[in-house]
Design a protein around this motif. Structure first.
Motif, PDB file in Angstrom:
ATOM      1  N   SER A  73      12.762   9.576  -6.578  1.00  0.00           N
ATOM      2  CA  SER A  73      12.818   9.886  -8.007  1.00  0.00           C
ATOM      3  C   SER A  73      11.533   9.408  -8.662  1.00  0.00           C
ATOM      4  CB  SER A  73      13.993   9.156  -8.665  1.00  0.00           C
ATOM      5  OG  SER A  73      15.202   9.586  -8.091  1.00  0.00           O
ATOM      6  N   PRO A  74      11.131  10.051  -9.775  1.00  0.00           N
ATOM      7  CA  PRO A  74       9.957   9.556 -10.495  1.00  0.00           C
ATOM      8  C   PRO A  74      10.166   8.079 -10.844  1.00  0.00           C
ATOM      9  CG  PRO A  74      10.671  11.665 -11.385  1.00  0.00           C
ATOM     10  CD  PRO A  74      11.716  11.241 -10.399  1.00  0.00           C
ATOM     11  N   GLY A  75       9.128   7.288 -10.684  1.00  0.00           N
ATOM     12  CA  GLY A  75       9.219   5.851 -10.990  1.00  0.00           C
ATOM     13  C   GLY A  75       9.587   5.002  -9.786  1.00  0.00           C
ATOM     14  N   ASP A  76      10.078   5.606  -8.710  1.00  0.00           N
ATOM     15  CA  ASP A  76      10.407   4.817  -7.503  1.00  0.00           C
ATOM     16  C   ASP A  76       9.145   4.152  -6.977  1.00  0.00           C
ATOM     17  OD1 ASP A  76      13.076   5.388  -7.405  1.00  0.00           O
ATOM     18  OD2 ASP A  76      12.927   6.930  -5.829  1.00  0.00           O
ATOM     19  N   LYS A  77       9.304   2.886  -6.597  1.00  0.00           N
ATOM     20  CA  LYS A  77       8.176   2.176  -5.981  1.00  0.00           C
ATOM     21  C   LYS A  77       8.148   2.537  -4.503  1.00  0.00           C
ATOM     22  CE  LYS A  77       7.313  -2.287  -8.021  1.00  0.00           C
ATOM     23  NZ  LYS A  77       6.030  -2.202  -8.601  1.00  0.00           N
ATOM     24  N   ILE A  78       6.991   2.970  -4.043  1.00  0.00           N
ATOM     25  CA  ILE A  78       6.893   3.265  -2.611  1.00  0.00           C
ATOM     26  C   ILE A  78       5.628   2.638  -2.033  1.00  0.00           C
ATOM     27  CG2 ILE A  78       8.199   5.451  -2.731  1.00  0.00           C
ATOM     28  CD1 ILE A  78       5.290   6.641  -2.207  1.00  0.00           C
ATOM     29  N   LEU A  79       5.724   2.282  -0.763  1.00  0.00           N
ATOM     30  CA  LEU A  79       4.565   1.715  -0.071  1.00  0.00           C
ATOM     31  C   LEU A  79       3.939   2.819   0.772  1.00  0.00           C
ATOM     32  CD1 LEU A  79       2.890  -0.778   0.735  1.00  0.00           C
ATOM     33  CD2 LEU A  79       4.511  -1.130   2.614  1.00  0.00           C
ATOM     34  N   SER A  80       2.657   3.063   0.507  1.00  0.00           N
ATOM     35  CA  SER A  80       1.970   4.104   1.266  1.00  0.00           C
ATOM     36  C   SER A  80       1.005   3.453   2.248  1.00  0.00           C
ATOM     37  CB  SER A  80       1.219   5.007   0.290  1.00  0.00           C
ATOM     38  OG  SER A  80       0.206   5.671   0.985  1.00  0.00           O
ATOM     39  N   VAL A  81       1.352   3.550   3.530  1.00  0.00           N
ATOM     40  CA  VAL A  81       0.515   2.971   4.581  1.00  0.00           C
ATOM     41  C   VAL A  81      -0.483   4.045   5.001  1.00  0.00           C
ATOM     42  CG1 VAL A  81       0.511   2.010   6.910  1.00  0.00           C
ATOM     43  CG2 VAL A  81       2.447   1.552   5.363  1.00  0.00           C
ATOM     44  N   SER A  82      -1.763   3.755   4.797  1.00  0.00           N
ATOM     45  CA  SER A  82      -2.758   4.804   5.051  1.00  0.00           C
ATOM     46  C   SER A  82      -3.816   4.330   6.037  1.00  0.00           C
ATOM     47  CB  SER A  82      -3.396   5.198   3.721  1.00  0.00           C
ATOM     48  OG  SER A  82      -4.514   6.017   3.968  1.00  0.00           O
ATOM     49  N   THR A  83      -4.110   5.201   7.008  1.00  0.00           N
ATOM     50  CA  THR A  83      -5.175   4.893   7.970  1.00  0.00           C
ATOM     51  C   THR A  83      -6.225   6.002   7.992  1.00  0.00           C
ATOM     52  OG1 THR A  83      -3.725   5.780   9.702  1.00  0.00           O
ATOM     53  CG2 THR A  83      -3.787   3.395   9.487  1.00  0.00           C
ATOM     54  N   GLY A  84      -6.197   6.886   7.000  1.00  0.00           N
ATOM     55  CA  GLY A  84      -7.194   7.962   6.974  1.00  0.00           C
ATOM     56  C   GLY A  84      -6.867   9.021   5.940  1.00  0.00           C
ATOM     57  N   VAL A  85      -7.498  10.165   6.103  1.00  0.00           N
ATOM     58  CA  VAL A  85      -7.403  11.265   5.134  1.00  0.00           C
ATOM     59  C   VAL A  85      -5.943  11.693   4.897  1.00  0.00           C
ATOM     60  CG1 VAL A  85      -7.960  13.726   4.813  1.00  0.00           C
ATOM     61  CG2 VAL A  85      -9.706  12.152   5.689  1.00  0.00           C
ATOM     62  N   GLY A  87      -3.111  10.036   5.494  1.00  0.00           N
ATOM     63  CA  GLY A  87      -2.333   8.988   4.832  1.00  0.00           C
ATOM     64  C   GLY A  87      -2.567   9.043   3.327  1.00  0.00           C
ATOM     65  N   GLU A  88      -3.820   9.272   2.937  1.00  0.00           N
ATOM     66  CA  GLU A  88      -4.142   9.361   1.510  1.00  0.00           C
ATOM     67  C   GLU A  88      -3.487  10.582   0.879  1.00  0.00           C
ATOM     68  OE1 GLU A  88      -8.364   8.950   0.927  1.00  0.00           O
ATOM     69  OE2 GLU A  88      -8.287   6.819   1.444  1.00  0.00           O
ATOM     70  N   ARG A  89      -3.446  11.677   1.641  1.00  0.00           N
ATOM     71  CA  ARG A  89      -2.813  12.891   1.093  1.00  0.00           C
ATOM     72  C   ARG A  89      -1.322  12.660   0.829  1.00  0.00           C
ATOM     73  NH1 ARG A  89      -3.377  18.615   4.050  1.00  0.00           N
ATOM     74  NH2 ARG A  89      -5.552  18.006   3.847  1.00  0.00           N
ATOM     75  N   PHE A  90      -0.656  12.003   1.770  1.00  0.00           N
ATOM     76  CA  PHE A  90       0.787  11.724   1.623  1.00  0.00           C
ATOM     77  C   PHE A  90       1.005  10.919   0.324  1.00  0.00           C
ATOM     78  CE2 PHE A  90       4.502  10.596   4.819  1.00  0.00           C
ATOM     79  CZ  PHE A  90       5.335  11.459   4.125  1.00  0.00           C
ATOM     80  N   ALA A  91       0.152   9.913   0.112  1.00  0.00           N
ATOM     81  CA  ALA A  91       0.260   9.084  -1.102  1.00  0.00           C
ATOM     82  C   ALA A  91       0.011   9.922  -2.354  1.00  0.00           C
ATOM     83  CB  ALA A  91      -0.754   7.945  -1.034  1.00  0.00           C
ATOM     84  N   SER A  92      -0.985  10.811  -2.297  1.00  0.00           N
ATOM     85  CA  SER A  92      -1.301  11.631  -3.483  1.00  0.00           C
ATOM     86  C   SER A  92      -0.132  12.520  -3.866  1.00  0.00           C
ATOM     87  CB  SER A  92      -2.479  12.568  -3.224  1.00  0.00           C
ATOM     88  OG  SER A  92      -3.570  11.859  -2.819  1.00  0.00           O
ATOM     89  N   ILE A  93       0.549  13.066  -2.867  1.00  0.00           N
ATOM     90  CA  ILE A  93       1.698  13.936  -3.180  1.00  0.00           C
ATOM     91  C   ILE A  93       2.752  13.111  -3.925  1.00  0.00           C
ATOM     92  CG2 ILE A  93       3.550  15.366  -2.234  1.00  0.00           C
ATOM     93  CD1 ILE A  93       1.697  15.854   0.242  1.00  0.00           C
ATOM     94  N   ALA A  94       3.048  11.909  -3.395  1.00  0.00           N
ATOM     95  CA  ALA A  94       4.064  11.062  -4.025  1.00  0.00           C
ATOM     96  C   ALA A  94       3.656  10.726  -5.468  1.00  0.00           C
ATOM     97  CB  ALA A  94       4.256   9.794  -3.198  1.00  0.00           C
ATOM     98  N   GLU A  95       2.370  10.446  -5.645  1.00  0.00           N
ATOM     99  CA  GLU A  95       1.863  10.095  -6.971  1.00  0.00           C
ATOM    100  C   GLU A  95       2.011  11.271  -7.937  1.00  0.00           C
ATOM    101  OE1 GLU A  95      -1.319   6.761  -6.754  1.00  0.00           O
ATOM    102  OE2 GLU A  95      -2.279   8.725  -6.796  1.00  0.00           O
ATOM    103  N   GLN A  96       1.659  12.469  -7.463  1.00  0.00           N
ATOM    104  CA  GLN A  96       1.761  13.682  -8.299  1.00  0.00           C
ATOM    105  C   GLN A  96       3.177  13.893  -8.803  1.00  0.00           C
ATOM    106  OE1 GLN A  96      -0.291  16.383  -9.235  1.00  0.00           O
ATOM    107  NE2 GLN A  96      -2.030  15.129  -8.627  1.00  0.00           N
ATOM    108  N   GLY A  98       5.253  11.549  -9.457  1.00  0.00           N
ATOM    109  CA  GLY A  98       5.674  10.461 -10.344  1.00  0.00           C
ATOM    110  C   GLY A  98       6.105   9.182  -9.661  1.00  0.00           C
ATOM    111  N   ALA A  99       5.910   9.052  -8.352  1.00  0.00           N
ATOM    112  CA  ALA A  99       6.265   7.788  -7.687  1.00  0.00           C
ATOM    113  C   ALA A  99       5.267   6.706  -8.108  1.00  0.00           C
ATOM    114  CB  ALA A  99       6.243   7.966  -6.174  1.00  0.00           C
ATOM    115  N   ASP A 100       5.738   5.472  -8.072  1.00  0.00           N
ATOM    116  CA  ASP A 100       4.873   4.322  -8.344  1.00  0.00           C
ATOM    117  C   ASP A 100       4.356   3.855  -6.976  1.00  0.00           C
ATOM    118  OD1 ASP A 100       3.728   1.977  -9.079  1.00  0.00           O
ATOM    119  OD2 ASP A 100       5.575   1.015  -9.806  1.00  0.00           O
ATOM    120  N   LYS A 128      11.149   1.155  -2.414  1.00  0.00           N
ATOM    121  CA  LYS A 128      12.308   1.912  -1.937  1.00  0.00           C
ATOM    122  C   LYS A 128      12.032   2.596  -0.597  1.00  0.00           C
ATOM    123  CE  LYS A 128      15.333   5.697  -3.055  1.00  0.00           C
ATOM    124  NZ  LYS A 128      15.682   6.779  -3.948  1.00  0.00           N
ATOM    125  N   ALA A 129      10.782   3.062  -0.439  1.00  0.00           N
ATOM    126  CA  ALA A 129      10.469   3.850   0.764  1.00  0.00           C
ATOM    127  C   ALA A 129       9.061   3.527   1.244  1.00  0.00           C
ATOM    128  CB  ALA A 129      10.578   5.337   0.448  1.00  0.00           C
TER     129      ALA A 129
END
Ligand SMILES: Cc1ncc(COP(=O)(O)O)c(C=O)c1O
Length: 364
Positions: A73-85, A87-96, A98-100, A128-129
Motif C-alpha cells: 500500500s502507499p506509505g508502506d515502509k520497504i527495504l530495497s536491497v540493491s546490488t546494481g541497475v 535492484g535500483e529499478r525495483f526500488a524505483s517502481i515501489a517509490e513511484q 508511493g512506498a516509503d 513491511k517487505a
C-alpha cells in the motif's frame, strides 16, 4: 546469422520458434485453457512451488510492478536491497507507487550482505517487505538468497524477489526459499522470445494482497487468479509467445531441472575461466559470480565499444556492454537458456582475436 550472447533475449531452439507460427486460437476456448493449465503446472514444477503462478503478458519489469502493486500500500515502509541497475529499478517502481523506500545499496560487483540486512531490519521495525534481486544481470552477481531469505523471515517480513535472470537456470526453490513473490521473464533462461513475465505468489503474499491498496488494473492478481480457475487470462495474452513457452517448458522438464542447473554451472565456469585465461578480470566478486551472465572488467587499454563493434561486424557475435555508470567499464557475456560449453568456448576464441584489435595490451 548473429550469435547472440547477451543476457536476454537469448537464442531460441528451432522447435520453439516454429511453435510461434501456429495459427491463433480462441483465448476463451478449451484448447487455450489446456495450454495455459499445462504451462502453469510445468512452471510450478520448475519454480519448485505449490503456490500460485501467473503468466502475464509483459516484460520482466511488468512482473516486478505486479509484485509490488499486488502486495503493498502507499506509505508502506520497504527495504530495497540493491546490488546494481535492476535492484535500483525495483526500488524505483515501489517509490513511484508511493512506498516509503529505505534503500540498502551494496557496491556494484559485490553481493548483498545478509548481516547488514539483519541490522537494518532490527533498526527499522516498521519495514513491511524486502525487495531483492537474486541475480543482478548488470554486474554478474548472484546474491545468496537462502541467507537473505532466512534473515528476512527471522523478522516475518514479506520477501519480493526479482529472479528474472536466474529462475530456470540457477537453483531457486521458491517455497523452500520462502520467496513470497518471485518474478522471471520468458526471454531469459526459458529459451522463449520476450513477452511474458511469470510470477509466483505464496500464501503470505495473498495475505498481504488482501489489504494492499496500491492502484492496479492490468496486473491485478485477484483477476488473474479468478480467470486462471477458468483456464484463461484476464486480458488477451501474447498467444504466440505462450505457444513457444509451452514447448520450451516441455524441453526443460525433459532435460530435468538439476541437469539444467548443472549445465549453467559448467557453462558459467567456462566463461569465467576463459576470460581469466585471456588476462582479463571478472567484475563480480568471484565467490558470487553468476552462472547466467559474466561481467568482465575493461582494463589495460580495452575499448569496450570498439571491441563490441568488431565482434559484431567481423565475427557475427553479439555481447553486451555495461549499463548506466558501467558503460565502457565492463562488458557482459550472457550464458543462459539454450547454451552449452562450446558456445562459450567460441566466444572466448573470438575474444582472443579481437581484444588486441580493441586496444587490450595484455592478451596472454
Ligand atoms: C535482473 C533483471 N531484472 C529486471 C529486468 C528487466 O526485464 P525486462 O527487460 O524484461 O523488463 C532484467 C532484464 O534484463 C533483469 O535481468
Amino acid at each position: 546469422m548473429e550469435n547472440l550472447r547477451i543476457p536476454g533475449p537469448t537464442p531460441c531452439p528451432v522447435d520453439i520458434l516454429q511453435a510461434m507460427s501456429k495459427q491463433m486460437i480462441n483465448h476463451r476456448g478449451p484448447e487455450f485453457g489446456q495450454i495455459l493449465n499445462g504451462i502453469t503446472a510445468k512452471l510450478k514444477q520448475l519454480l519448485q512451488t505449490k503456490g500460485d503462478v501467473f503468466v502475464l503478458t509483459a516484460s520482466g519489469t511488468g512482473g516486478l510492478e505486479a509484485a509490488i502493486v499486488n502486495t503493498l500500500s502507499p506509505g508502506d515502509k520497504i527495504l530495497s536491497v540493491s546490488t546494481g541497475v535492476f535492484g535500483e529499478r525495483f526500488a524505483s517502481i515501489a517509490e513511484q507507487f508511493g512506498a516509503d523506500v529505505i534503500p540498502l545499496s551494496f557496491d556494484w560487483g559485490k553481493p548483498a550482505d545478509a548481516d547488514i540486512i539483519r541490522q537494518t531490519l532490527q533498526a527499522e521495525p516498521k519495514i513491511k517487505a524486502v525487495l531483492v534481486t537474486h541475480n543482478e544481470t548488470s554486474t554478474g552477481i548472484t546474491n545468496d538468497l537462502a541467507s537473505i531469505s532466512s534473515v528476512v523471515k527471522e523478522f516475518y517480513k514479506l520477501l519480493l524477489v526479482d529472479a528474472i535472470s536466474s529462475l530456470g537456470s540457477i537453483n531457486l526453490p521458491v517455497d523452500d526459499g520462502h520467496c513470497d513473490v518471485t518474478v522471471t521473464g520468458s526471454q531469459k533462461g526459458w529459451m522463449a522470445p520476450p513477452g511474458l513475465a511469470m510470477v509466483s505468489m505464496s500464501q503470505e503474499a495473498w495475505k498481504a494482497n488482501a489489504t494492499a491498496r496500491m492502484p492496479r488494473f492490468y496486473f491485478d492478481f485477484g483477476k488473474a487468479k479468478s480467470y486462471l480457475e477458468k483456464g484463461q487470462t484476464p486480458w488477451t495474452p501474447a498467444m504466440s509467445t505462450i505457444f513457444a513457452l509451452s514447448v520450451s517448458l516441455e524441453m526443460m522438464l525433459k532435460e530435468g531441472l538439476p541437469n539444467i542447473i548443472a549445465r549453467h554451472a559448467r557453462v558459467g565456469k567456462v566463461a569465467r575461466d576463459g576470460v581469466k585465461s585471456l588476462g582479463l578480470s571478472l567484475f563480480a566478486q568471484e565467490s558470487h559470480a553468476s552462472n547466467t551472465v559474466t561481467a568482465v572488467a575493461a582494463s589495460d587499454g580495452l575499448e569496450v565499444k570498439k571491441m563490441l563493434k568488431i565482434l559484431r561486424e567481423e565475427h557475427q557475435l553479439v555481447l553486451a556492454g555495461g549499463q548506466q555508470r558501467l558503460g565502457g567499464k565492463i562488458f557482459r557475456i550472457g550464458h543462459l537458456g539454450w547454451v552449452a560449453e562450446d558456445d562459450i568456448e567460441a566466444v572466448i576464441s573470438a575474444l582472443k582475436i579481437v581484444l588486441p584489435q580493441a586496444g587490450f595490451r595484455k592478451v596472454s
